[in-house]
Every structure is written in structure tokens, then in C-alpha cells.
Design a protein around this motif. Structure first.
Motif, PDB file in Angstrom:
ATOM      1  N   ILE A 193       3.456 -31.990-101.513  1.00  0.00           N
ATOM      2  CA  ILE A 193       2.318 -32.843-101.869  1.00  0.00           C
ATOM      3  C   ILE A 193       1.298 -32.701-100.746  1.00  0.00           C
ATOM      4  CG2 ILE A 193       1.563 -35.150-102.518  1.00  0.00           C
ATOM      5  CD1 ILE A 193       4.527 -35.818-103.053  1.00  0.00           C
ATOM      6  N   CYS A 194       0.089 -32.256-101.085  1.00  0.00           N
ATOM      7  CA  CYS A 194      -0.890 -31.880-100.064  1.00  0.00           C
ATOM      8  C   CYS A 194      -2.262 -32.481-100.353  1.00  0.00           C
ATOM      9  CB  CYS A 194      -1.053 -30.364-100.009  1.00  0.00           C
ATOM     10  SG  CYS A 194       0.448 -29.469 -99.609  1.00  0.00           S
ATOM     11  N   LEU A 195      -3.078 -32.424 -99.335  1.00  0.00           N
ATOM     12  CA  LEU A 195      -4.506 -32.642 -99.503  1.00  0.00           C
ATOM     13  C   LEU A 195      -5.106 -31.394-100.150  1.00  0.00           C
ATOM     14  CD1 LEU A 195      -5.164 -34.216 -96.008  1.00  0.00           C
ATOM     15  CD2 LEU A 195      -5.243 -35.410 -98.196  1.00  0.00           C
ATOM     16  N   PRO A 196      -6.283 -31.494-100.768  1.00  0.00           N
ATOM     17  CA  PRO A 196      -6.826 -30.344-101.513  1.00  0.00           C
ATOM     18  C   PRO A 196      -7.370 -29.248-100.614  1.00  0.00           C
ATOM     19  CG  PRO A 196      -8.339 -32.194-101.610  1.00  0.00           C
ATOM     20  CD  PRO A 196      -7.103 -32.710-100.940  1.00  0.00           C
ATOM     21  N   VAL A 197      -7.588 -28.090-101.227  1.00  0.00           N
ATOM     22  CA  VAL A 197      -8.247 -26.977-100.540  1.00  0.00           C
ATOM     23  C   VAL A 197      -9.622 -27.447-100.057  1.00  0.00           C
ATOM     24  CG1 VAL A 197      -9.234 -24.682-100.848  1.00  0.00           C
ATOM     25  CG2 VAL A 197      -7.016 -25.242-101.883  1.00  0.00           C
ATOM     26  N   GLY A 198      -9.986 -27.044 -98.837  1.00  0.00           N
ATOM     27  CA  GLY A 198     -11.247 -27.493 -98.258  1.00  0.00           C
ATOM     28  C   GLY A 198     -11.066 -28.551 -97.204  1.00  0.00           C
ATOM     29  N   THR A 199      -9.828 -29.033 -97.051  1.00  0.00           N
ATOM     30  CA  THR A 199      -9.524 -30.002 -96.001  1.00  0.00           C
ATOM     31  C   THR A 199      -8.857 -29.283 -94.828  1.00  0.00           C
ATOM     32  OG1 THR A 199      -7.376 -30.514 -96.983  1.00  0.00           O
ATOM     33  CG2 THR A 199      -9.241 -31.868 -97.668  1.00  0.00           C
ATOM     34  N   GLY A 200      -8.929 -29.901 -93.642  1.00  0.00           N
ATOM     35  CA  GLY A 200      -8.360 -29.270 -92.463  1.00  0.00           C
ATOM     36  C   GLY A 200      -6.860 -29.096 -92.544  1.00  0.00           C
TER      37      GLY A 200
END
Length: 292
Positions: A193-200
Motif C-alpha cells: 500500500i503506497c502513496l501515488p506516483v509523483g510523491t517522494g
């Protein structure tokens, strides 16, 4: 002679038309004409040739124009200098911030800044880090709080707030919870479970996986770290977060990930050309983050 007459004179000279000049300075055409006539009487010379359809400068007008522009620029410079000395900074601060990022020191900095400079309007926009960085480069944002992988974005000034590694955040009953650390490759066995593409954070994960010759099994993604953590707490996968993000959630165990050499950075970024408002804000940010 006053600054208003100089402003009207420059407007008519640049527009070559009294009506367009009046629209530009927001008064009537007759008002502009009257002020120019008075200015000419004071100087003892005609500044414009009005005999043709297009208003043209006379030799006296052409000689006066650069001095009029310089006088207006000097008056504006005097105002800016006095504003800075007296702390009467006016304007608008455009601030960007990562979506769903609750960074209390930044809010503290904005609060003290607002108390010191109540005339400055503060505008806040949220987005992912890649979009915010481009907004700063384009001048749409004065300054932005962003996440990045390995180092701050090229071509911008920056103030690094945090530099830390990634962790796998899992509930206490998860198989990984009993380990002191987990190899990056072992995470391929679990839905992530991740933050979206474009985040650090996502950039760090993607770069580390590429370097290891693997592809992360991203099952779910959410724009806010809190949402990523909540999904993991409900057993829907392994949350990939920074150490400080995971520390905000008592119900999760943060297990450091081995094999990720790139640090995740949280930083304030701004263009090299600092304006007055930005120069006034930065000391408040450094103080709030303990970097003064």
C-alpha cells in the motif's frame, strides 16, 4: 509636477492613444487629457503631436519619456525599501503542500508569519510533489513543501526538513512485525500500500526496486499517509512509509527496509529569485523547524 502626471504621460506615450491610456490607468479620457495639458503648461512645451490619428511624441516628449519612467521606477523602489525597513510587507504568498501532509511546524510558521505581516494574503494549494515542484519552477507557487528521493530538486533553493529511510508498516499480528528489518526483495511476497506516483516516498520505492531488478506489487494507493496507514492497519497490505509517517500510527509496527540506499526527503523548495514576501517568510520556517 506629480507622479500621477508622470504615470499618465508614460501611459499615453506607450499606448499612442488617449483612450487606451485612460483605460490602463482607470480614469476617464478627459481626465488624462486635462492632466497632460496641465503637465505641458508646467513644462512650457508640448509633449505630444495630436494632429494625426495616432498620438506621437514631440521631440520634447521623447526627451522627457526616459526620465519619467526612471522617476516612476524610483518612486516604486522607495516604497518597497520603506516597506521592508518598516516591516510593512504587502502582497500575496502562494504556498504549495503535499496532499494530506500534516506538518505542524509549517502551520506554526504560517501563524507567526501572519501575525507579523497581517496584510499579506496567504493562498494554499495541495498536490503531489512532482506537480508542486513544477508549480514553483513556473512561478505559480512561491514556495512548496515537497517530498523527493535522494536530494532536493535541481535548479531550486531548498531547506531540508527530514531525511530518512523507508519502513514497512504492519499490524502487530503480521508476519513481518516480529523482524527487526526486512529485505526489500522479501516485500514482493506481500501486497503493498503506497502513496501515488509523483510523491517522494513512491519515488524512493520505485528507484530502489528498479536498482534491485524487481517490480513492487502495489495493490492499493492513497494520496494521504494516514489513509495508507489505515488501510494497512485493517490488514489490506504492507504500508510503505517514511519512519516519521509510520510513527504517527500507534497501531502499526514500523520495520526498516534493507537495501534502500536512497533517503526520502521532506523539504521546502523555492526559486532562486526570492521576492520580498518570501524573504520575510523563510526565517519563520527555519525557526519553526528548529533550523534557525
Amino acid at each position: 509636477m506629480d507622479l500621477r502626471q508622470l504615470e499618465y504621460f508614460v501611459a499615453v506615450a506607450e499606448e499612442a492613444n488617449f483612450t487606451r491610456a485612460a483605460d490602463r490607468v482607470h480614469i476617464t479620457q478627459s481626465g488624462v487629457s486635462a492632466q497632460i495639458r496641465q503637465f505641458e503648461r508646467e513644462l512650457g512645451a508640448d509633449l505630444f503631436d495630436r494632429s494625426a490619428r495616432m498620438v506621437r511624441l514631440t521631440p520634447a516628449g521623447a526627451a522627457a519619456l526616459p526620465h519619467a519612467r526612471a522617476a516612476l521606477a524610483a518612486a516604486q523602489a522607495i516604497r518597497h525599501a520603506c516597506d521592508e525597513v518598516n516591516g510593512l510587507v504587502r502582497g500575496r504568498l502562494k504556498l504549495g503542500m503535499i496532499t494530506g501532509c500534516n506538518v505542524t511546524p509549517l502551520f506554526d510558521a504560517l501563524a507567526t508569519f501572519h501575525r507579523r505581516y497581517p496584510r499579506i494574503e496567504i493562498a494554499l494549494a495541495e498536490d503531489n510533489s512532482d506537480v508542486l515542484v513544477e508549480s514553483v519552477r513556473a512561478g505559480a507557487c512561491d514556495i512548496a513543501l515537497v517530498g523527493s528521493a535522494g536530494g532536493p530538486p535541481d535548479g531550486l533553493r531548498s531547506l531540508t526538513i527530514l531525511s530518512e529511510g523507508l519502513v514497512a508498516a504492519v499490524p502487530p499480528e503480521h508476519p513481518l512485525a516480529e523482524h527487526e528489518s526486512v529485505p526489500l526483495r522479501r516485500l514482493s511476497a506481500y501486497p503493498l500500500i503506497c502513496l501515488p506516483v509523483g510523491t517522494g516516498i513512491r519515488s524512493v520505492l520505485d528507484q530502489a526496486c528498479t536498482a534491485a531488478g524487481m517490480r513492487p506489487a502495489v495493490a492499493l494507493q492513497a494520496t494521504a499517509p494516514g489513509a495508507v496507514a489505515d488501510l494497512a492497519a485493517r490488514g489490506l497490505g504492507v504500508a510503505i512509509l517514511s519512519a516519521s509517517m509510520a510513527a504517527d500510527h500507534d497501531g502499526l509496527r514500523a520495520v526498516p527496509i534493507e537495501g534502500v540506499e536512497i533517503p526520502a526527503l521532506l523539504a521546502l523548495v523555492w526559486r532562486k529569485e526570492e521576492n520580498t514576501v518570501l524573504r520575510a517568510l523563510l526565517p519563520h520556517c527555519r525557526h519553526a523547524f528548529g533550523l534557525a
